[in-house]
Design a protein around this motif. Sequence first.
Motif, mmCIF file in Angstrom:
data_model
loop_
_atom_site.group_PDB
_atom_site.id
_atom_site.type_symbol
_atom_site.label_atom_id
_atom_site.label_comp_id
_atom_site.label_asym_id
_atom_site.label_seq_id
_atom_site.Cartn_x
_atom_site.Cartn_y
_atom_site.Cartn_z
ATOM 1 N N ARG A 32 12.288 -67.220 83.103
ATOM 2 C CA ARG A 32 11.318 -66.403 83.855
ATOM 3 C C ARG A 32 9.894 -66.643 83.350
ATOM 4 O O ARG A 32 8.957 -66.747 84.140
ATOM 5 C CB ARG A 32 11.669 -64.924 83.732
ATOM 6 N N GLY A 33 9.740 -66.683 82.020
ATOM 7 C CA GLY A 33 8.419 -66.937 81.452
ATOM 8 C C GLY A 33 7.839 -68.256 81.923
ATOM 9 O O GLY A 33 6.653 -68.358 82.256
ATOM 10 N N PHE A 34 8.687 -69.281 81.975
ATOM 11 C CA PHE A 34 8.264 -70.592 82.455
ATOM 12 C C PHE A 34 7.832 -70.527 83.916
ATOM 13 O O PHE A 34 6.740 -70.956 84.282
ATOM 14 C CB PHE A 34 9.405 -71.600 82.271
ATOM 15 N N PRO A 47 0.467 -81.680 84.869
ATOM 16 C CA PRO A 47 -0.427 -80.577 84.480
ATOM 17 C C PRO A 47 -1.580 -81.054 83.599
ATOM 18 O O PRO A 47 -1.415 -81.963 82.783
ATOM 19 C CB PRO A 47 0.486 -79.642 83.678
ATOM 20 N N ASP A 48 -2.721 -80.406 83.764
ATOM 21 C CA ASP A 48 -3.859 -80.717 82.899
ATOM 22 C C ASP A 48 -3.626 -80.101 81.516
ATOM 23 O O ASP A 48 -2.658 -79.377 81.293
ATOM 24 C CB ASP A 48 -5.171 -80.237 83.519
ATOM 25 N N GLY A 54 -0.680 -73.838 77.822
ATOM 26 C CA GLY A 54 -0.024 -72.585 78.171
ATOM 27 C C GLY A 54 1.488 -72.706 78.248
ATOM 28 O O GLY A 54 2.211 -71.747 77.989
ATOM 29 N N LEU A 55 1.974 -73.889 78.603
ATOM 30 C CA LEU A 55 3.411 -74.103 78.725
ATOM 31 C C LEU A 55 4.097 -74.361 77.384
ATOM 32 O O LEU A 55 5.311 -74.213 77.281
ATOM 33 C CB LEU A 55 3.698 -75.277 79.673
ATOM 34 N N LEU A 63 9.995 -82.170 76.176
ATOM 35 C CA LEU A 63 9.387 -82.097 77.510
ATOM 36 C C LEU A 63 7.867 -82.114 77.399
ATOM 37 O O LEU A 63 7.183 -82.790 78.172
ATOM 38 C CB LEU A 63 9.869 -80.856 78.260
ATOM 39 N N ASP A 64 7.318 -81.396 76.431
ATOM 40 C CA ASP A 64 5.868 -81.389 76.213
ATOM 41 C C ASP A 64 5.361 -82.808 75.957
ATOM 42 O O ASP A 64 4.359 -83.231 76.526
ATOM 43 C CB ASP A 64 5.517 -80.467 75.050
#
Length: 184
Positions: A32-34, A47-48, A54-55, A63-64
């Motif tokens: 949910r947070g994601f 994503p920038d 933030g992720l 994944l990052d």
Amino acid sequence: MTLRAILALLLALPLAACGGDNGEDAATAAARGFYDKVLAAHTGGVPDEDLRAGLRAVISPDLDSLIAQAAEAERRHTERVNNEEPPYLQGDIFSSLFEGPTAYEIGPCEELEKNGELSMSCDVLLVHEAEEPVQWTDHVILVADGVPEERRWLVDDILYGGDWDFGPKGSLKAMLRGVIEEES
């Protein structure tokens, strides 16, 4: 039954498959947070740096790293073609639909174990509300981080479930690896 009624029903139903123990509850909360962050950002492509920052609290280091490498590959591509071609990845990369979802609900979760590593797969019902609403189910893969007493769950991959033409197939990680390979 209208789309809103279906969503209301899903919200009202207990998620028994995800609520069996604290681990499953925590995995559901992490998913949910994601999705809360992704839907709030409503961006397309890789994503920038601001969104990636933030992720980081809700995605796995693997994944990052892939997202950062794909961003660098996109930068090299843009430079190589003098900005005369579009980026490899456009639209919402975190779901099966180019336009992205406007709402979601985390569904049943299943604990997985591969090579001694604990992970969880949760169904995610996604909806894009428009004149002609679209509904589909993707699957979010979460990995356990930390010892059981202090375990937290992090999103590690998304398996695309949309069955329409031109939608992404496979997984988010595979798609990111493809972009990285194109510019290696």
